[in-house]
Enzyme design. Sequence first.
Site, PDB file in Angstrom:
ATOM      1  N   SER A  13       2.396  -6.478   6.926  1.00  0.00           N
ATOM      2  CA  SER A  13       0.984  -6.407   7.325  1.00  0.00           C
ATOM      3  C   SER A  13       0.097  -7.092   6.283  1.00  0.00           C
ATOM      4  O   SER A  13      -0.861  -7.787   6.625  1.00  0.00           O
ATOM      5  CB  SER A  13       0.548  -4.943   7.458  1.00  0.00           C
ATOM      6  OG  SER A  13       1.449  -4.224   8.258  1.00  0.00           O
ATOM      7  N   LEU A  29       5.523   0.443   3.302  1.00  0.00           N
ATOM      8  CA  LEU A  29       4.672  -0.138   2.260  1.00  0.00           C
ATOM      9  C   LEU A  29       3.728  -1.216   2.799  1.00  0.00           C
ATOM     10  O   LEU A  29       2.942  -1.786   2.053  1.00  0.00           O
ATOM     11  CB  LEU A  29       5.552  -0.730   1.140  1.00  0.00           C
ATOM     12  CG  LEU A  29       6.421   0.307   0.418  1.00  0.00           C
ATOM     13  CD1 LEU A  29       7.406  -0.389  -0.525  1.00  0.00           C
ATOM     14  CD2 LEU A  29       5.547   1.292  -0.368  1.00  0.00           C
ATOM     15  N   GLY A  30       3.851  -1.505   4.099  1.00  0.00           N
ATOM     16  CA  GLY A  30       2.929  -2.445   4.733  1.00  0.00           C
ATOM     17  C   GLY A  30       3.057  -3.881   4.249  1.00  0.00           C
ATOM     18  O   GLY A  30       2.099  -4.660   4.358  1.00  0.00           O
ATOM     19  N   GLY A  31       4.221  -4.238   3.730  1.00  0.00           N
ATOM     20  CA  GLY A  31       4.397  -5.588   3.161  1.00  0.00           C
ATOM     21  C   GLY A  31       4.107  -6.688   4.170  1.00  0.00           C
ATOM     22  O   GLY A  31       3.345  -7.622   3.871  1.00  0.00           O
ATOM     23  N   LYS A  66       0.867  -1.201   0.000  1.00  0.00           N
ATOM     24  CA  LYS A  66       0.000   0.000   0.000  1.00  0.00           C
ATOM     25  C   LYS A  66       0.893   1.238   0.000  1.00  0.00           C
ATOM     26  O   LYS A  66       2.068   1.166   0.392  1.00  0.00           O
ATOM     27  CB  LYS A  66      -0.915   0.050   1.225  1.00  0.00           C
ATOM     28  CG  LYS A  66      -0.218  -0.015   2.621  1.00  0.00           C
ATOM     29  CD  LYS A  66       0.309   1.282   3.185  1.00  0.00           C
ATOM     30  CE  LYS A  66       1.013   1.130   4.530  1.00  0.00           C
ATOM     31  NZ  LYS A  66       1.848   2.258   4.921  1.00  0.00           N
ATOM     32  N   ASP A 106      -1.785  -1.733  10.734  1.00  0.00           N
ATOM     33  CA  ASP A 106      -1.958  -1.649   9.279  1.00  0.00           C
ATOM     34  C   ASP A 106      -2.669  -2.870   8.689  1.00  0.00           C
ATOM     35  O   ASP A 106      -3.122  -2.825   7.549  1.00  0.00           O
ATOM     36  CB  ASP A 106      -0.579  -1.588   8.603  1.00  0.00           C
ATOM     37  CG  ASP A 106      -0.164  -0.174   8.250  1.00  0.00           C
ATOM     38  OD1 ASP A 106      -0.926   0.756   8.546  1.00  0.00           O
ATOM     39  OD2 ASP A 106       0.919  -0.017   7.666  1.00  0.00           O
TER      40      ASP A 106
HETATM   41  C1  LIG Z   1       3.026   4.255   9.875  1.00  0.00           C
HETATM   42  C2  LIG Z   1       2.025   3.346   9.249  1.00  0.00           C
HETATM   43  C3  LIG Z   1       1.066   4.191   8.391  1.00  0.00           C
HETATM   44  O1  LIG Z   1       0.265   3.422   7.558  1.00  0.00           O
HETATM   45  O2  LIG Z   1       2.524   2.370   8.384  1.00  0.00           O
HETATM   46  P1  LIG Z   1       4.025   1.803   8.006  1.00  0.00           P
HETATM   47  O3  LIG Z   1       4.915   2.946   7.745  1.00  0.00           O
HETATM   48  O4  LIG Z   1       4.494   0.977   9.159  1.00  0.00           O
HETATM   49  O5  LIG Z   1       3.800   0.972   6.785  1.00  0.00           O
HETATM   50  C4  LIG Z   1       1.190   2.592  10.335  1.00  0.00           C
HETATM   51  O6  LIG Z   1       0.554   3.490  11.219  1.00  0.00           O
HETATM   52  C5  LIG Z   1       1.993   1.613  11.154  1.00  0.00           C
HETATM   53  O7  LIG Z   1       1.258   0.473  11.370  1.00  0.00           O
HETATM   54  P2  LIG Z   1       1.973  -0.920  11.785  1.00  0.00           P
HETATM   55  O8  LIG Z   1       3.269  -1.040  11.072  1.00  0.00           O
HETATM   56  O9  LIG Z   1       0.958  -1.995  11.598  1.00  0.00           O
HETATM   57  O10 LIG Z   1       2.280  -0.658  13.300  1.00  0.00           O
HETATM   58  P3  LIG Z   1       2.069  -1.619  14.577  1.00  0.00           P
HETATM   59  O11 LIG Z   1       2.815  -2.877  14.333  1.00  0.00           O
HETATM   60  O12 LIG Z   1       0.635  -1.698  14.947  1.00  0.00           O
HETATM   61  O13 LIG Z   1       2.806  -0.755  15.698  1.00  0.00           O
HETATM   62  C6  LIG Z   1       4.207  -0.600  15.782  1.00  0.00           C
HETATM   63  C7  LIG Z   1       4.471   0.566  16.715  1.00  0.00           C
HETATM   64  O14 LIG Z   1       4.209   1.806  16.034  1.00  0.00           O
HETATM   65  C8  LIG Z   1       3.568   2.735  16.899  1.00  0.00           C
HETATM   66  N1  LIG Z   1       2.243   3.089  16.373  1.00  0.00           N
HETATM   67  C9  LIG Z   1       1.661   2.356  15.378  1.00  0.00           C
HETATM   68  C10 LIG Z   1       0.449   2.730  14.864  1.00  0.00           C
HETATM   69  C11 LIG Z   1      -0.198   3.874  15.387  1.00  0.00           C
HETATM   70  N2  LIG Z   1      -1.376   4.295  14.929  1.00  0.00           N
HETATM   71  N3  LIG Z   1       0.392   4.571  16.386  1.00  0.00           N
HETATM   72  C12 LIG Z   1       1.614   4.217  16.869  1.00  0.00           C
HETATM   73  O15 LIG Z   1       2.145   4.879  17.762  1.00  0.00           O
HETATM   74  C13 LIG Z   1       3.508   2.072  18.271  1.00  0.00           C
HETATM   75  O16 LIG Z   1       4.662   2.466  18.959  1.00  0.00           O
HETATM   76  C14 LIG Z   1       3.598   0.596  17.942  1.00  0.00           C
HETATM   77  O17 LIG Z   1       4.158  -0.145  18.997  1.00  0.00           O
HETATM   78  N1  LIG Z   2       6.496 -11.195   6.442  1.00  0.00           N
HETATM   79  C1  LIG Z   2       7.197 -10.102   6.771  1.00  0.00           C
HETATM   80  N2  LIG Z   2       7.498  -9.175   5.834  1.00  0.00           N
HETATM   81  C2  LIG Z   2       8.178  -8.051   6.165  1.00  0.00           C
HETATM   82  N3  LIG Z   2       8.619  -7.769   7.392  1.00  0.00           N
HETATM   83  C3  LIG Z   2       8.331  -8.639   8.376  1.00  0.00           C
HETATM   84  C4  LIG Z   2       7.617  -9.836   8.105  1.00  0.00           C
HETATM   85  N4  LIG Z   2       7.475 -10.493   9.268  1.00  0.00           N
HETATM   86  C5  LIG Z   2       8.058  -9.750  10.209  1.00  0.00           C
HETATM   87  N5  LIG Z   2       8.601  -8.647   9.699  1.00  0.00           N
HETATM   88  C6  LIG Z   2       9.290  -7.575  10.449  1.00  0.00           C
HETATM   89  O1  LIG Z   2       8.450  -6.422  10.434  1.00  0.00           O
HETATM   90  C7  LIG Z   2       9.194  -5.252  10.183  1.00  0.00           C
HETATM   91  C8  LIG Z   2       8.332  -4.229   9.386  1.00  0.00           C
HETATM   92  O2  LIG Z   2       7.745  -4.821   8.270  1.00  0.00           O
HETATM   93  P1  LIG Z   2       6.762  -4.076   7.220  1.00  0.00           P
HETATM   94  O3  LIG Z   2       5.324  -4.292   7.587  1.00  0.00           O
HETATM   95  O4  LIG Z   2       7.124  -4.456   5.835  1.00  0.00           O
HETATM   96  O5  LIG Z   2       7.094  -2.615   7.514  1.00  0.00           O
HETATM   97  P2  LIG Z   2       6.821  -1.269   6.821  1.00  0.00           P
HETATM   98  O6  LIG Z   2       5.367  -1.217   6.462  1.00  0.00           O
HETATM   99  O7  LIG Z   2       7.201  -0.277   7.872  1.00  0.00           O
HETATM  100  O8  LIG Z   2       7.721  -1.238   5.646  1.00  0.00           O
HETATM  101  C9  LIG Z   2      10.454  -5.720   9.438  1.00  0.00           C
HETATM  102  O9  LIG Z   2      11.548  -4.949   9.819  1.00  0.00           O
HETATM  103  C10 LIG Z   2      10.611  -7.182   9.823  1.00  0.00           C
HETATM  104  O10 LIG Z   2      11.618  -7.375  10.787  1.00  0.00           O
END
Ligand SMILES: C[C@@](CO)(OP(=O)(O)O)[C@H](O)COP(=O)(O)OP(=O)(O)OC[C@H]1O[C@@H](n2ccc(N)nc2=O)[C@H](O)[C@@H]1O
Ligand SMILES: Nc1ncnc2c1ncn2[C@@H]1O[C@H](COP(=O)(O)OP(=O)(O)O)[C@@H](O)[C@H]1O
Length: 271
Positions: free
Chosen positions: A102, A98-100, A8, A135
């Site tokens: 997730s 990119l939420g890969g 995403k 995510d």
């Molecule tokens: C920033 C965003 C934007 O879409 O995406 P990514 O950059 O990771 O893809 C998301 O909020 C990331 O969601 P996700 O990666 O699922 O985070 P989680 O595993 O739930 O949380 C990891 C940590 O990020 C912080 N966290 C996450 C989500 C949120 N709304 N508030 C937070 O403060 C918290 O410290 C949490 O312990």
């Molecule tokens: N199947 C997976 N794909 C990607 N990362 C994973 C996976 N399982 C666990 N992780 C851990 O989750 C962290 C964040 O992954 P990801 O959701 O892709 O993050 P972001 O959305 O921030 O790029 C990685 O640094 C990795 O250590």
Amino acid sequence: MLRFPNAKINLGLNIVEKRSDGFHNIETIFYPIPLTDGLEIADSNKETIYNFSSSGIPIKIDDKDNIVCKAFDLLYRKYNIPSTNIHLHKNIPFGAGLGGGSSDAAFMIKMLNEKYKLELSFDEMKNLAGQLGSDCPFFIANKPVFAEGKGDVFSEILIDLSGYHILLVKPNIHISTPEAYSNVTPSQPNKSLKELITEPIQNWKNLIFNDFENSIFPNHPKLENIKNDLYNMGAVYASMSGSGSSLFGIFKDEPMCPEIWSEYFCWKSRL
Ligand SMILES: C[C@@](CO)(OP(=O)(O)O)[C@H](O)COP(=O)(O)OP(=O)(O)OC[C@H]1O[C@@H](n2ccc(N)nc2=O)[C@H](O)[C@@H]1O
Ligand SMILES: Nc1ncnc2c1ncn2[C@@H]1O[C@H](COP(=O)(O)OP(=O)(O)O)[C@@H](O)[C@H]1O
């Protein structure tokens, strides 16, 4: 059963306030893009609850820490699921916003539901996904949405970028999501993103921003330079995705990935 969990991008991201549970309330638009991993599940005749293997981009973590195994485990503990072989081909860069991971987890839930006829509703699957990451629930329906709360409360939006091209760049910088959130100063936006996104895409450049850029760009000027380069190359809109470190540009015409980025992950597609 073979499926292709997709990435995403975030079109705008406002970090509104810190919550009492330590998370942040955000406002963002999740938009699915056709950059995918590959995820396969098959019957196993082994004793273990799952057998995990992976290929593609290496993730140096224990199998049990891989979010697809966590997703499997979550469902295994609740439902009657037999031993399963799991293979993940990793193609979506991680630490990229990119939420890969997730998406892999959400697809695992959907695939187990289908393969083992668990008859879970969309809401039940979203709820399970939410236990694995903020995510994850988005990837259950996997359609463009306006998201609030932790990024897990959705409302429909009409937004269609079909026909536009996307160029995605991830330099060799890894940004962890918890670290990114720990450096932000939340603030209430003057105008909701839900309203701003209804403006023509040509206006987004001056209206729609990712709040993480404010705290991340000063420490990583390379990322700000890439965003500026995307605009100089003719992007109608450019931004960092999520907590970084990938940046994307949306273009009317097919862009080229410039030579200077040859060492970076660089991917383009028609949306
Ligand atoms: C920033 C965003 C934007 O879409 O995406 P990514 O950059 O990771 O893809 C998301 O909020 C990331 O969601 P996700 O990666 O699922 O985070 P989680 O595993 O739930 O949380 C990891 C940590 O990020 C912080 N966290 C996450 C989500 C949120 N709304 N508030 C937070 O403060 C918290 O410290 C949490 O312990
Ligand atoms: N199947 C997976 N794909 C990607 N990362 C994973 C996976 N399982 C666990 N992780 C851990 O989750 C962290 C964040 O992954 P990801 O959701 O892709 O993050 P972001 O959305 O921030 O790029 C990685 O640094 C990795 O250590």
